[in-house]
Structure formats: C-alpha cells, structure tokens
Scaffold this motif. Structure first.
Motif, PDB file in Angstrom:
ATOM      1  N   GLY A 191       0.785  -1.232   0.000  1.00 30.64           N
ATOM      2  CA  GLY A 191       0.000   0.000   0.000  1.00 30.64           C
ATOM      3  C   GLY A 191       0.811   1.273   0.000  1.00 30.64           C
ATOM      4  N   LEU A 192       2.120   1.175   0.281  1.00 33.28           N
ATOM      5  CA  LEU A 192       3.027   2.324   0.271  1.00 33.28           C
ATOM      6  C   LEU A 192       2.518   3.501   1.103  1.00 33.28           C
ATOM      7  N   GLY A 193       1.701   3.217   2.109  1.00 31.32           N
ATOM      8  CA  GLY A 193       1.246   4.279   3.005  1.00 31.32           C
ATOM      9  C   GLY A 193       0.354   5.313   2.364  1.00 31.32           C
ATOM     10  N   VAL A 194      -0.219   4.989   1.197  1.00 34.07           N
ATOM     11  CA  VAL A 194      -1.010   5.988   0.465  1.00 34.07           C
ATOM     12  C   VAL A 194      -2.266   6.385   1.239  1.00 34.07           C
ATOM     13  N   SER A 195      -2.879   5.457   1.964  1.00 33.24           N
ATOM     14  CA  SER A 195      -4.089   5.819   2.707  1.00 33.24           C
ATOM     15  C   SER A 195      -3.773   6.848   3.785  1.00 33.24           C
ATOM     16  N   GLN A 196      -2.605   6.728   4.450  1.00 39.30           N
ATOM     17  CA  GLN A 196      -2.238   7.695   5.486  1.00 39.30           C
ATOM     18  C   GLN A 196      -1.711   8.998   4.891  1.00 39.30           C
ATOM     19  N   SER A 197      -0.823   8.900   3.890  1.00 40.00           N
ATOM     20  CA  SER A 197      -0.315  10.128   3.279  1.00 40.00           C
ATOM     21  C   SER A 197      -1.426  10.851   2.531  1.00 40.00           C
ATOM     22  N   GLY A 198      -2.414  10.084   2.034  1.00 44.01           N
ATOM     23  CA  GLY A 198      -3.557  10.707   1.374  1.00 44.01           C
ATOM     24  C   GLY A 198      -4.361  11.560   2.331  1.00 44.01           C
ATOM     25  N   VAL A 199      -4.510  11.085   3.579  1.00 45.90           N
ATOM     26  CA  VAL A 199      -5.210  11.887   4.591  1.00 45.90           C
ATOM     27  C   VAL A 199      -4.496  13.218   4.784  1.00 45.90           C
ATOM     28  N   LEU A 241      -5.533   1.843  -6.566  1.00 48.37           N
ATOM     29  CA  LEU A 241      -5.895   0.751  -7.475  1.00 48.37           C
ATOM     30  C   LEU A 241      -4.655   0.053  -8.017  1.00 48.37           C
ATOM     31  N   VAL A 242      -3.686   0.832  -8.457  1.00 50.54           N
ATOM     32  CA  VAL A 242      -2.452   0.250  -9.007  1.00 50.54           C
ATOM     33  C   VAL A 242      -1.702  -0.547  -7.937  1.00 50.54           C
ATOM     34  N   LEU A 243      -1.569   0.039  -6.758  1.00 48.87           N
ATOM     35  CA  LEU A 243      -0.852  -0.629  -5.683  1.00 48.87           C
ATOM     36  C   LEU A 243      -1.594  -1.873  -5.204  1.00 48.87           C
ATOM     37  N   GLY A 244      -2.939  -1.799  -5.176  1.00 43.66           N
ATOM     38  CA  GLY A 244      -3.723  -2.950  -4.767  1.00 43.66           C
ATOM     39  C   GLY A 244      -3.571  -4.125  -5.717  1.00 43.66           C
ATOM     40  N   LEU A 280      -6.445 -14.975  -1.163  1.00 41.38           N
ATOM     41  CA  LEU A 280      -6.474 -13.786  -0.308  1.00 41.38           C
ATOM     42  C   LEU A 280      -5.779 -12.590  -0.944  1.00 41.38           C
ATOM     43  N   GLY A 281      -5.176 -12.772  -2.110  1.00 33.00           N
ATOM     44  CA  GLY A 281      -4.700 -11.621  -2.877  1.00 33.00           C
ATOM     45  C   GLY A 281      -5.833 -10.652  -3.185  1.00 33.00           C
ATOM     46  N   LEU A 282      -7.054 -11.170  -3.330  1.00 31.96           N
ATOM     47  CA  LEU A 282      -8.229 -10.311  -3.525  1.00 31.96           C
ATOM     48  C   LEU A 282      -8.459  -9.413  -2.312  1.00 31.96           C
ATOM     49  N   VAL A 283      -8.212  -9.948  -1.124  1.00 28.50           N
ATOM     50  CA  VAL A 283      -8.380  -9.154   0.094  1.00 28.50           C
ATOM     51  C   VAL A 283      -7.376  -8.012   0.120  1.00 28.50           C
ATOM     52  N   VAL A 284      -6.147  -8.282  -0.312  1.00 23.11           N
ATOM     53  CA  VAL A 284      -5.122  -7.229  -0.383  1.00 23.11           C
ATOM     54  C   VAL A 284      -5.598  -6.098  -1.288  1.00 23.11           C
ATOM     55  N   LEU A 285      -6.077  -6.435  -2.479  1.00 24.78           N
ATOM     56  CA  LEU A 285      -6.580  -5.430  -3.415  1.00 24.78           C
ATOM     57  C   LEU A 285      -7.717  -4.624  -2.794  1.00 24.78           C
ATOM     58  N   LEU A 286      -8.690  -5.309  -2.228  1.00 22.14           N
ATOM     59  CA  LEU A 286      -9.869  -4.626  -1.683  1.00 22.14           C
ATOM     60  C   LEU A 286      -9.519  -3.739  -0.499  1.00 22.14           C
ATOM     61  N   ARG A 287      -8.610  -4.179   0.354  1.00 24.28           N
ATOM     62  CA  ARG A 287      -8.268  -3.372   1.523  1.00 24.28           C
ATOM     63  C   ARG A 287      -7.477  -2.128   1.147  1.00 24.28           C
ATOM     64  N   ILE A 288      -6.603  -2.226   0.162  1.00 20.92           N
ATOM     65  CA  ILE A 288      -5.870  -1.033  -0.277  1.00 20.92           C
ATOM     66  C   ILE A 288      -6.814  -0.056  -0.957  1.00 20.92           C
ATOM     67  N   LEU A 289      -7.757  -0.562  -1.743  1.00 15.99           N
ATOM     68  CA  LEU A 289      -8.770   0.308  -2.345  1.00 15.99           C
ATOM     69  C   LEU A 289      -9.622   0.983  -1.266  1.00 15.99           C
ATOM     70  N   THR A 290      -9.979   0.240  -0.234  1.00 21.16           N
ATOM     71  CA  THR A 290     -10.766   0.804   0.865  1.00 21.16           C
ATOM     72  C   THR A 290     -10.008   1.924   1.556  1.00 21.16           C
ATOM     73  N   GLY A 291      -8.702   1.742   1.744  1.00 19.52           N
ATOM     74  CA  GLY A 291      -7.889   2.792   2.351  1.00 19.52           C
ATOM     75  C   GLY A 291      -7.906   4.078   1.543  1.00 19.52           C
ATOM     76  N   GLY A 292      -7.893   3.967   0.220  1.00 24.56           N
ATOM     77  CA  GLY A 292      -7.972   5.152  -0.618  1.00 24.56           C
ATOM     78  C   GLY A 292      -9.289   5.888  -0.486  1.00 24.56           C
ATOM     79  N   GLU A 293     -10.380   5.138  -0.310  1.00 23.10           N
ATOM     80  CA  GLU A 293     -11.694   5.766  -0.160  1.00 23.10           C
ATOM     81  C   GLU A 293     -11.840   6.445   1.213  1.00 23.10           C
ATOM     82  N   THR A 294     -11.390   5.754   2.256  1.00 20.85           N
ATOM     83  CA  THR A 294     -11.545   6.335   3.605  1.00 20.85           C
ATOM     84  C   THR A 294     -10.603   7.516   3.835  1.00 20.85           C
ATOM     85  N   ALA A 295      -9.512   7.612   3.055  1.00 20.12           N
ATOM     86  CA  ALA A 295      -8.616   8.763   3.179  1.00 20.12           C
ATOM     87  C   ALA A 295      -9.365  10.062   2.898  1.00 20.12           C
TER      88      ALA A 295
END
Length: 507
Positions: free
Chosen positions: A70-78, A105-108, A139-154
């Motif tokens: 995720g490269l911290g994008v959800s936190q740096s995005g905030v 999306l790309v990172l996920g 569970l690679g799908l979970v990785v994708l979905l959780r990183i996408l979720t982080g982008g939305e909640t940011a």
C-alpha cells in the motif's frame, strides 16, 4: 479572508471537538463492537482455538502485504487531503482525491498479484507446509480490496467527515456478522477464506458509497504536477511503519505458534482482540479527527503543544477506567466473548491492557512526528519499537509461555513512550503539562493496583479490588471531563440527568 485553520482554537472549543469526535466514533464503535463480539463468538464456538488461530495467521500475512504494497497511500492521502481541503480549490481537491484513488488501485493490483505469486513459500514459512498456499493466493483479492478501501476512507478522514466514518464503521461490522454466521455455520473451517474475502468486499463497497457522497470528490479535475510522487514520498514512512507493525504482529504470532502451538496463537488472538476493543475507540477517534486538526496547525509549535496536551488529557480520562475494567474482568471477558476454552488468555489480557494504557499516552506525541513529516525520525522510532517488541517476545515466550508476548508489549510502550517524548521535546519544545503528569501517575497507580491484585490476592478479592478501582476512576474521569466542557455543549437530556443527580455543570 482567513479560513481560520491556522488560528489556535479556544480551549473549550478544542475540548468540545475532541469529545464530539470521540462521542461519534465511540458510539459507532460500541455498536460495531457488539457485532464484532457476535462474530468473534461465532468463530470461537464453531472453529475453536485452532480455527481462530488459523484466521489470525492468515490475516497477519494479509496485513503485512497490505502494509508493504500500500506504500502508506491511505495515510499520506489523509495528510494531503487535509492540507488541500481548506484551500477551497475544488479542482485541486478533486485531483488529489483522484490521485489517491487511482494510486490505490495500481498498488492494490500489485499487492494482490504479489501475494498470489508468493503464496507457496509464505504458506511453508507460516504453517510449515503448502497446505494453505491456495488460500493465500485467493487472499490476494483481500489485499486489493483493503488497499482500495484505504484510498476511499482517506477522503472521508482528510475532510473530517466524522459522521460518515462512524456510519461506515457500523455498516462494515454489521456486514461482517451477516457474512460470517451463515457461511461458517455451513462450511466450518472451509469458510475461513471466503469469509475474509467477502468481508473485505463489503468493506470496500461501503467505503466507496460513502466517499462518493463527499462533496470534495466532485468538481473539475485539474492536473497537479508531482502529485503522485509527493503522495508516495510521504507514504514511504507510513509503509515502513505499517510493515514493521504488521510484521511484528505476524512474527509474534509465529513465535507463539512455534513455541506453544497453534492453540496458543488462538489465545493470543483472543486476548489481543479484547484488549483493543475499548482503547481502540479512543485511538480510532484520535486518528480520525485529531490527526487532521494537528496537521492544520503543524507549523505553530505552541498550538501543537496545546492540542497534543489536550488530546492526551481527554484520552487518559476516557481510556483509564475502561483499561482497569478490562484488567478486572479479564477472565469473564475471554470466556463470554469467546468460550471457556479460551480462559488461559485471561492473564495475557491483563498484560496487554497495561501496554494499551501506555499506548494511549504515547500516540498523541507520536502524531507530532507524523504531522510534521519527519520521515527519518518516524522510521527510526518504528524500527526501534519493532526490534524491542519482537526481541523481547522471542526471549520471553520460550520462558514464560504466551504471557511473555504480553510482557513484551508492555515493555515496548515503556521504551517507545520515553523515546518519542525525548524526540518531540528536543525538536519542537513539547513538554508534558503538570496536570497530565499527575493524571498519568494517578491512573498508572490504579492500573498497577488492579493488576497486582490478581497476583497476590484470591480471585474474588482481586475482582472486588479491581471493581472498586474501576468505579473510583470512572467517577473521577466523569467529573474531570465535565469541568472541561461547558454545560451548553452537552446534549439537553444529559444536562437534565446530571442536574437531577445534583452535579454542578460548568457555565
């Protein structure tokens, strides 16, 4: 005309904001906690300690990959969105939001494919064989979905849409229960992977819906040069931190499993989940509202000191009675929330609760380093914390069993708290107020009293001592909080109730 973001808030206004955000997030967390408890109870009864341990280990692998990819994008995005939100430039805001979402999306995709590609060696390393390789690949799908979720909640967090975040918390927890009960009831252990995937999918769908309602996501999109580069640069420190944190959790679960068996890993997971239930409410509201507010005044060290001091004071008053109650009713909590099979987790829960109390004190200071963007210092403190945590766990678990992981967690925050305080004191002049030092000493003594009672006293005497301490600290915190917020800031029903009890309220 000033937008008012750099102007220090009046003390009563700041306390009111802290309590308001904590109340919203807290109320949602209580409701979410109710659903989480149903989910935990379902897993405990239908899967037992071994099944819970398997879920914990699979989740830990996913956590590590999410933190790394995720490269911290959800936190740096905030941070980026919070800084842009006050500019009233809808084009720039829209560009920042789109950048966060597309980068996620790309990172996920990268993270999900990486987990699938490495599923065999990870399964062998984690479980000692390739039995769970297919599960990890899925569970690679979970990785994708959780990183996408982080982008939305940011977006929601950066614009301080606290109510939407509270609703999202409730919806995702409810979805977790509605998904877990039927599939685990039918498929038992075979339901673990579908459960994790469907829960992540529900979380992403809900986050996407709420972020789509945010006004900041509307308007013409204008290119902002270097936006992706800056987002990722800021996220590197968060990536290292997340990787170290999740990696430490994974390593400790692995240590517990190898030294005491997968059943002990289930005990550790149960104690960890309960220890974070109440304190998590305070910490979640801190990250949701306090972090963006601190970022807005980060250039003013006086304002930073004031905000951090106020957040520490309120967090202590809110968290301490709950921590003492968790210590007191540790046996009851693990047997009720899970099952009597999990009773060995009670003593571990008491150790973890002491560490959680120190975490409440340390986190507000740690946000200074994050808000100011001191990447090297932030990474250095996280590396030290990880080495201390995993090193102590590796030394103690073979000697004292699973409780050694709890002792290591307590020592982690003793060391981390001192280190962070020295850094922020020297770097920006932050000092603990005399009032907060007094609160720390008082609540620390009360926590120690409740804890030591279970070592030297019979069980029921220790429980009575802990109950008395919980009631005393609860009343102390209530009256202290009432002094911080004027009566007009309280809802009318609460004012009427307190008045009927003879409680005098501040004007």
């Amino acid at each position: 005309m000033s937008d008012g973001r750099a102007v220090p808030e009046p003390r009563t206004s700041s306390y009111r904001d802290i309590l308001h955000s904590t109340a919203l997030i807290g109320a949602s967390s209580v409701i979410a906690m109710f659903f989480s408890l149903i989910r935990m109870k379902t897993l405990a009864i239908l899967l037992g300690p071994t099944g819970v341990g398997t879920v914990a280990l699979l989740s830990s692998v996913v956590d590590v990959v999410v933190a790394l990819a995720g490269l911290g994008v959800s936190q740096s995005g905030v941070r980026q969105i919070a800084r842009t939100e006050g500019s009233n430039d809808r084009g720039q805001m829209a560009a920042t939001v789109r950048t966060v979402q597309r980068t996620s999306l790309v990172l996920g995709l990268f993270g999900g494919l990486a987990l699938a590609a490495l599923s065999v060696p990870l399964a062998v390393f984690t479980f000692g064989g390739a039995e769970y390789a297919t599960a990890l690949a899925v569970l690679g799908l979970v990785v994708l979905l959780r990183i996408l979720t982080g982008g939305e909640t940011a977006l929601l967090q950066g614009t301080r849409r606290i109510l939407d975040l509270a609703k999202l918390n409730i919806v995702t927890s409810m979805a977790g229960v509605l998904i877990a009960i039927p599939i685990v009831l039918v498929w038992r252990e075979a339901a673990i992977v579908p459960l994790l995937v469907l829960t992540a999918l529900a979380g992403w769908a809900a986050a996407r819906w709420y972020s789509g309602r945010a006004a900041a996501s509307e308007g013409p999109v204008r290119s902002v040069p270097g936006e992706v580069g800056e987002l990722i640069r800021l996220g590197i420190a968060f990536t290292v931190s997340g990787f170290l944190t999740m990696g430490a959790a994974y390593a400790i679960r692995l240590l517990v499993q190898q030294e005491a068996g997968i059943e002990a890993a289930g005990f550790y997971q149960a104690a960890w989940a309960i220890a974070g239930l109440y304190v998590g409410v305070v910490l979640q509201s801190m990250g949701t509202d306090f972090y963006p507010r601190l970022t807005a005044v980060v250039g003013d060290n006086i304002a930073v000191t004031r905000l951090v001091g106020e957040q520490t004071q309120v967090s202590l008053l809110l968290a301490a009675p709950g921590v003492i109650a968790t210590i007191t009713f540790s046996y009851l909590l693990v047997t009720v929330f899970y099952s009597p099979e999990f009773s060995p987790a009670a003593s571990l829960l008491r150790w973890l609760s002491l560490g959680m109390m120190l975490r409440v004190i340390t986190w507000p200071m740690g946000y200074i380093i994050v808000a100011k963007g001191w990447q090297k210092l932030f990474i250095a403190t996280e590396v030290v914390a990880t080495v201390v945590h995993v090193g102590l766990a590796a030394a103690l678990v073979p000697i004292v069993g699973v409780d050694g992981a709890g002792v290591a967690f307590l020592c982690l925050y003793l060391c981390h708290g001192v280190l962070v305080y020295v850094i922020v004191k020297r770097s920006c002049g932050y000092r603990l107020s005399a009032e907060n030092v007094g609160l720390m000493a008082f609540f620390g003594l009360c926590c120690a009293l409740a804890f030591v009672g279970f070592i030297y006293l019979p069980f029921w005497w220790a429980t009575l001592l802990g109950l008395a301490t919980t009631c005393a600290t609860g009343l102390f915190s209530l009256f202290a909080l009432l002094r911080l917020v004027p009566a007009g800031a309280l809802p009318k029903p609460i004012r009427s109730l307190l008045s009927s009890m003879g409680v005098s309220l501040a004007v």
